[in-house]
Design an enzyme around this catalytic site. Structure first.
Site, PDB file in Angstrom:
ATOM      1  N   GLY A  59       3.003 -33.498 -37.562  1.00 46.21           N
ATOM      2  CA  GLY A  59       2.841 -32.055 -37.458  1.00 46.21           C
ATOM      3  C   GLY A  59       1.970 -31.703 -36.275  1.00 46.21           C
ATOM      4  O   GLY A  59       2.238 -32.111 -35.139  1.00 46.21           O
ATOM      5  N   ASP A  60       0.901 -30.938 -36.510  1.00 42.73           N
ATOM      6  CA  ASP A  60      -0.017 -30.555 -35.434  1.00 42.73           C
ATOM      7  C   ASP A  60      -1.357 -31.251 -35.587  1.00 42.73           C
ATOM      8  O   ASP A  60      -2.392 -30.723 -35.159  1.00 42.73           O
ATOM      9  CB  ASP A  60      -0.212 -29.030 -35.405  1.00 42.73           C
TER      10      ASP A  60
END
Length: 549
Positions: free
Chosen positions: A450-451
């Site tokens: 993801g981030d």
């Protein structure tokens, strides 16, 4: 044809062609190299002439410093007096300091007093053009000019007044001007200084110009030091290069001719010095060519001896080498280190190349599988598995102090929602690039998914390095990311955990860093927090400390 006969024939043909080609190429390269060496030495010799001229200018400036920072000159500039001229501008005194021109200008660049020493001797060909006419010794604005001096012609006085820095020097706003100028038919080296008191205090009473004529005497001195026969040449209208003061050319006999151009502050040619005898390396080039011939003959004899070894090496040793390589690969299972070095065009050569290609293919496939298993496909950083395996391995092997940074992007979901997933991928790749730029080769940067990103820092200064890196990463990620005519903006919340302070195993350490990261988010984002620390560090503090660092 038998293998032995083929070796003998091929070696004879190749050897003869190779020796002939090497001799031709080597001879041409030697000649070119010696020509370049001649040119480089000639340029160095002419450069030494220019350096000596610069030395003359500095020596003249030393005299100018003494005269310009002198109470008597300061008072003379304010109120010219005959006693100053009779005491200081004597023939012996000017000879001692080798000064041929004395000019004083007021602070408005108005000439106060300007005289020169006449040319006493003029050897034929020393300078181009006829000798300038000299005014007889007389008066200069009410002052009697000493008999050994002459009034400086008005055009020369005006030419000096046009020097670009003279007004500033006369007002004491500039310190020094050293230049070469042409006054009539003569070239001068001049030094200009503001006229101050003996304590080098103002106000400045104008500017003092002292000059040394670039004549046959000075030229002979330069020739003696540099061992170059220098003479003046009429300045050419078409100088080879406007931005270069040294020009080299070869005469019809192939000898180098060098010219050195002196120019005034406006870029106009003042004088051209010519030397017709520059370093000649022809004898050395001929000797080197003889050595080349001898070396090639020795080489040819060695190659003939080599033919006796080729029969064995062409077949038996090549087969043995292939067998040894295959056995080594089988034993070590290493497809990277071992290769068959055989460039032959026969069956053995083709077999060796086929085996090499097979090993290359196996090694490339192994590297690709290993890379995909350990790296994130979008950013190219290490993936979660590799990061956690590395963390667990370092702890298990007692790798010493370390710091774990977990980085989460703030505002990334908004970028995806407003600009699209393509922009989101661009932001992730850009963050990875900036993260890699800020970390060292000994650090491990990874994308967890993801981030979320991770950085692992090893070493005794891991804690200090982690704090420093966190500040740099926050500043780097905060920079906008251009995309499709707009800019995507994200920030970073970072949690830091230290080993062994915040956990004695990878799971505990990872949990501590993750908790610190969420604490940084709750504290306002765009900052970092160390596990167990009572307060987070914000972006303002990090930016300030980064700037101080």
């Amino acid at each position: 044809m038998s293998l032995r006969n083929r070796i003998l024939l091929a070696t004879t043909v190749v050897l003869g062609s190779l020796l002939a080609t090497l001799y031709g190429l080597g001879r041409e390269e030697l000649q070119r190299g010696y020509r370049e060496a001649e040119t480089a030495q000639a340029r160095t010799h002419l450069e030494s002439v220019r350096q000596l001229i610069d030395y003359e200018l500095r020596a003249l400036d030393d005299v100018t410093i003494d005269w310009s920072a002198w109470d008597e000159t300061w008072r003379f500039a304010l109120a010219p007096a005959q006693e100053y001229l009779d005491v200081n501008l004597t023939d012996g005194g000017l000879d001692a300091i080798r000064v041929d021109l004395f000019a004083l200008y007021a602070d408005s660049a108005r000439p106060v007093f300007a005289v020169q020493r006449p040319l006493r001797t003029r050897p034929p060909g020393s300078e181009g053009g006829p000798a300038p006419s000299q005014d007889e010794a007389g008066e200069h604005d009410g002052l009697r000019i000493p008999p050994q001096l002459r009034r400086l012609p008005p055009e020369a006085v005006q030419a000096l007044a046009q020097l670009p820095e003279l007004p500033a020097l006369a007002r004491g706003e500039s310190e020094v001007l050293r230049a070469s100028v042409r006054l009539g038919a003569h070239a001068y080296l001049i030094a200009v200084r503001p006229v101050l008191t003996s304590q080098r205090q103002g106000p400045a009473h104008g500017a003092l110009v002292l000059g040394r004529r670039l004549d046959a005497t000075l030229l002979a001195s330069l020739s003696q030091v540099t061992h170059l026969p220098l003479r003046f040449e009429e300045p050419a209208l078409d100088w080879p290069q406007a931005d270069a003061d040294i020009a080299l050319a070869r005469g019809e006999d192939g000898a180098l001719v060098g010219r050195l151009r002196l120019h005034d502050p406006f870029g106009n040619t003042v004088a051209v010095l010519r030397s017709d005898r520059l370093p000649d390396l022809g004898a050395q080039a001929a000797a080197a060519e003889k050595y080349l011939s001898a070396a090639l003959l020795v080489l040819g004899g060695g190659c003939l001896l080599l033919v006796l070894l080729l029969l064995e090496n062409w077949v038996l040793r090549r087969i043995a080498a292939i067998d040894a390589i295959v056995d080594a690969v089988e034993q070590s299972r290493d497809t990277r280190q071992y290769r068959i070095h055989d460039a032959g065009q026969d069956e053995l050569g083709r077999l060796g190349r086929a085996i090499n290609r097979m090993l290359d293919t196996l090694h490339a496939a192994h590297l690709e599988i290993a890379h995909e298993a350990a790296h994130d496909p979008l950013t190219g950083l290490a993936n979660r598995r590799r990061a956690l395996d590395t963390l667990a391995h370092v702890i298990a092997t007692g790798g010493g102090p370390l710091a774990l940074l977990i980085i989460d992007l703030d505002g990334f979901k908004q970028v995806n929602d407003t600009l699209g997933h393509i922009a989101g991928d661009m932001v992730l790749r850009t963050v990875a690039i900036r993260l890699s730029a800020e970390t060292r080769r000994t650090d491990l940067a990874a994308r967890l998914g993801g981030d979320e990103f991770l950085v692992l820092i090893l070493g005794d200064t891991a804690e200090e390095d982690a704090l420093w890196l966190a500040r740099k990463v926050i500043a780097a990620i905060a920079r906008p990311v251009p995309h499709a005519g707009t800019q995507a903006r994200v920030s970073a919340s970072i949690g830091i955990a230290l080993y062994p302070q915040h956990g004695e195993n990878s799971e505990a350490l990872f949990a501590a860093a993750d908790a610190a990261m969420y604490a940084a988010k709750r504290a306002g984002r765009d900052g970092f927090r160390v596990a167990g620390h009572p307060s987070p560090a914000g972006n303002d503090e990090s930016a300030e400390q980064t700037a101080q660092g």
